[in-house]
Design a protein around this motif. Structure first.
Motif, PDB file in Angstrom:
ATOM      1  N   THR A 129       3.126  -3.306  10.858  1.00  0.00           N
ATOM      2  CA  THR A 129       2.615  -3.048   9.271  1.00  0.00           C
ATOM      3  C   THR A 129       1.935  -1.596   9.242  1.00  0.00           C
ATOM      4  O   THR A 129       1.583  -1.153  10.415  1.00  0.00           O
ATOM      5  CB  THR A 129       1.348  -4.032   9.039  1.00  0.00           C
ATOM      6  N   PHE A 142       0.083   1.394   6.422  1.00  0.00           N
ATOM      7  CA  PHE A 142      -0.115   1.855   4.915  1.00  0.00           C
ATOM      8  C   PHE A 142       0.685   3.396   4.868  1.00  0.00           C
ATOM      9  O   PHE A 142       0.584   3.727   3.669  1.00  0.00           O
ATOM     10  CB  PHE A 142      -1.587   2.029   4.687  1.00  0.00           C
ATOM     11  N   PRO A 176       1.335  -3.409   4.151  1.00  0.00           N
ATOM     12  CA  PRO A 176       2.776  -3.258   4.121  1.00  0.00           C
ATOM     13  C   PRO A 176       3.306  -3.646   4.961  1.00  0.00           C
ATOM     14  O   PRO A 176       3.202  -3.096   6.149  1.00  0.00           O
ATOM     15  CB  PRO A 176       2.942  -1.784   3.609  1.00  0.00           C
ATOM     16  N   GLU A 177       4.579  -4.102   5.209  1.00  0.00           N
ATOM     17  CA  GLU A 177       5.462  -4.408   6.299  1.00  0.00           C
ATOM     18  C   GLU A 177       6.858  -3.699   5.919  1.00  0.00           C
ATOM     19  O   GLU A 177       7.738  -3.921   7.130  1.00  0.00           O
ATOM     20  CB  GLU A 177       5.952  -6.002   6.315  1.00  0.00           C
ATOM     21  N   SER A 184       7.130  -1.315   0.138  1.00  0.00           N
ATOM     22  CA  SER A 184       5.889  -1.765   0.184  1.00  0.00           C
ATOM     23  C   SER A 184       4.873  -0.647   0.374  1.00  0.00           C
ATOM     24  O   SER A 184       3.738  -0.579  -0.207  1.00  0.00           O
ATOM     25  CB  SER A 184       5.547  -2.989   1.061  1.00  0.00           C
ATOM     26  N   ALA A 185       5.133   0.267   1.496  1.00  0.00           N
ATOM     27  CA  ALA A 185       4.190   1.142   1.740  1.00  0.00           C
ATOM     28  C   ALA A 185       3.968   2.247   0.764  1.00  0.00           C
ATOM     29  O   ALA A 185       2.794   2.958   0.264  1.00  0.00           O
ATOM     30  CB  ALA A 185       4.286   1.803   3.136  1.00  0.00           C
ATOM     31  N   TRP A 205       2.106   1.045  -2.134  1.00  0.00           N
ATOM     32  CA  TRP A 205       0.648   1.214  -1.566  1.00  0.00           C
ATOM     33  C   TRP A 205      -0.044   2.771  -1.965  1.00  0.00           C
ATOM     34  O   TRP A 205      -0.879   2.991  -2.590  1.00  0.00           O
ATOM     35  CB  TRP A 205       0.518   0.772  -0.384  1.00  0.00           C
ATOM     36  N   HIS A 238       5.866   2.273  -9.661  1.00  0.00           N
ATOM     37  CA  HIS A 238       5.001   1.583  -8.110  1.00  0.00           C
ATOM     38  C   HIS A 238       3.908   0.902  -8.700  1.00  0.00           C
ATOM     39  O   HIS A 238       3.253   1.618  -9.554  1.00  0.00           O
ATOM     40  CB  HIS A 238       4.786   2.867  -7.364  1.00  0.00           C
ATOM     41  N   HIS A 286       0.392  -1.822  -7.515  1.00  0.00           N
ATOM     42  CA  HIS A 286      -0.281  -2.752  -6.520  1.00  0.00           C
ATOM     43  C   HIS A 286      -1.355  -3.518  -7.403  1.00  0.00           C
ATOM     44  O   HIS A 286      -2.201  -2.899  -7.982  1.00  0.00           O
ATOM     45  CB  HIS A 286      -0.956  -1.787  -5.473  1.00  0.00           C
ATOM     46  N   ASN A 316       3.491  -4.325  -5.278  1.00  0.00           N
ATOM     47  CA  ASN A 316       2.615  -5.396  -4.210  1.00  0.00           C
ATOM     48  C   ASN A 316       1.728  -6.188  -5.031  1.00  0.00           C
ATOM     49  O   ASN A 316       1.201  -5.602  -5.994  1.00  0.00           O
ATOM     50  CB  ASN A 316       1.956  -4.254  -3.288  1.00  0.00           C
ATOM     51  N   SER A 332       6.404  -7.375  -3.002  1.00  0.00           N
ATOM     52  CA  SER A 332       5.764  -8.046  -1.786  1.00  0.00           C
ATOM     53  C   SER A 332       4.506  -8.676  -2.222  1.00  0.00           C
ATOM     54  O   SER A 332       3.573  -8.076  -2.675  1.00  0.00           O
ATOM     55  CB  SER A 332       5.750  -7.032  -0.741  1.00  0.00           C
TER      56      SER A 332
END
Length: 406
Positions: free
Chosen positions: A40, A42, A107-108, A112-113, A116, A149, A151, A177, A205
């Motif tokens: 994981t 960020f 984040p995986e 997702s990163a 974020w 994007h 979150h 996210n 995610s």
């Protein structure tokens, strides 16, 4: 080996036992296969652009995701947001480093990163301690075209009770996210409904932590969109925590609907129930379900079951179903997994037709009965009615298409 990651505040941390997927291509190491061992970070730069060989991307049509794999700024007005919530619900925005943003979420993957990093201020929906809501909190998200994007943080404080419905419509390419925190004794339901336009791309995610004696019911309903991939990850962290993860999808010609589900039993006496159902019709209709359950060494007394059922209605449709179960303690009440994909049950059709019901109507009843089990788990009557009507519309389109080709 270890990999470096970044905390929400930016400090460097290291995660023991993780293997950098990019390093495996040059060093000869075996790529990470176990769901719990994925690295994981960020920082989007820590994730290479996926090639399709990675275990978490090999079923996804990467050629259609180009814009969401680029670490580039995007406008903030691509998705219209309308929140309907009682005055007792707290709504604020959280910058990176402001709690509880990042308390649970890690984040995986690259998408997702990027989401974020690109979301400067994440909206927080907080149900205060002891508050019990009879009506759902509804978040209407309407795409206006373009890349977006997001979150979002949803927090149910101790001994609260609420339902949050995320509704997606319009068109966009969205990386999203959703961070979910269920505090001690709380009961939270989160429903994510995807009724996008035909060309929408949605990669989401969802990561959740469920604390002591708390319950999370998480439901994913995917009906619209070109590519929709909603991946829920739930950690049952506290003793007595319960996680109920349900999903419904109906893929038409050219649609790709995917969910990679992860349920981690971490606390003692935890309960997990995972059930995803899908129907597919039309040439190149595709669904993907990957279900991973991990029962950790301290999760004594666990009771867990996961299942995926798919109904293929026409030739040319394809459903991939991959259940996985890891158990690290022998002191459990029960654990199991199952998967089944098939066509109509001829005996059911015969039973209905023998009672004077026409074949088309009999098929409609079988599909409705198959998917209604998931709809009924959503304790919002108006949404239940809407989803049943939407399934009826999908079946009507199939019947019309068959008539044109007859």
């Amino acid at each position: 080996m270890t990999t470096a990651t970044q905390t929400p505040a930016g400090e460097s941390i290291r995660a023991e036992g993780h293997i950098d997927p990019a390093a495996t291509l040059v060093s000869g190491f075996v790529p990470v296969q176990t769901r719990s061992e994925r690295p994981t970070s960020f920082d989007p730069a820590d994730f290479a652009v996926p090639t399709g060989r990675e275990v978490n991307w090999k079923h996804t049509p990467l050629a259609l995701l180009g814009d969401l794999l680029r670490d580039e700024p995007a406008p903030h007005d691509v998705i219209g947001v309308d929140v309907s919530a009682p005055s007792s619900v707290e709504q604020i925005r959280l910058r990176v480093g402001e709690a509880p943003r990042g308390e649970v979420f890690r984040p995986e993957d690259r998408v997702s990163a990027i989401a974020w990093a690109q979301e400067d201020e994440a909206p927080l929906i907080r149900i205060p301690s002891g508050v019990e809501l009879d009506e759902p909190i509804v978040v209407q998200l309407t795409g206006r075209g373009g890349v977006a994007h997001a979150h979002v943080v949803i927090e149910a404080q101790a001994h609260s009770r609420a339902t949050v419905v995320l509704r997606h419509a319009g068109t966009a390419q969205q990386a999203q996210n959703v961070e979910i925190i269920v505090r001690d004794g709380a009961a939270l339901t989160v429903v994510s409904v995807q009724r996008w336009g035909d060309d929408a791309i949605h990669l989401a995610s969802h990561q959740a932590r469920v604390d002591r004696d708390a319950t999370l019911t998480h439901v994913v309903v995917s009906l619209g969109g070109r590519v929709v991939r909603v991946n829920p990850s739930v950690e049952l962290a506290g003793a007595g925590a319960e996680g109920r993860l349900y999903g419904l999808s109906f893929a038409d010609a050219g649609q790709h609907l995917e969910s990679q589900v992860y349920l981690h039993h971490k606390g003692a006496q935890t309960v997990g129930d995972v059930l995803y159902k899908g129907a597919l019709q039309g040439e190149s209709a595709r669904s993907v379900w990957v279900g991973d359950v991990l029962i950790g060494p301290d999760a004594v007394g666990t009771d867990s079951y996961e299942a995926n059922r798919n109904l293929v209605l026409t030739d040319g449709a394809r459903a991939d179903s991959i259940p996985n179960l890891e158990i690290e303690t022998g002191d459990i009440r029960g654990a199991g997994h199952a998967s089944a994909t098939g066509r109509f049950d001829d005996e059911q059709l015969f039973y209905l037709q023998a009672r004077g019901i026409a074949e088309d109507e009999a098929r409609r009843l079988v599909v409705l009965g198959f998917l209604a089990e998931i709809v009924q788990k959503i304790d919002v009557p108006t949404l239940q009615d809407e989803l049943i009507a939407a399934i009826e519309d999908e079946l009507a389109l199939a019947t019309a298409a068959e008539g044109e080709h007859a």
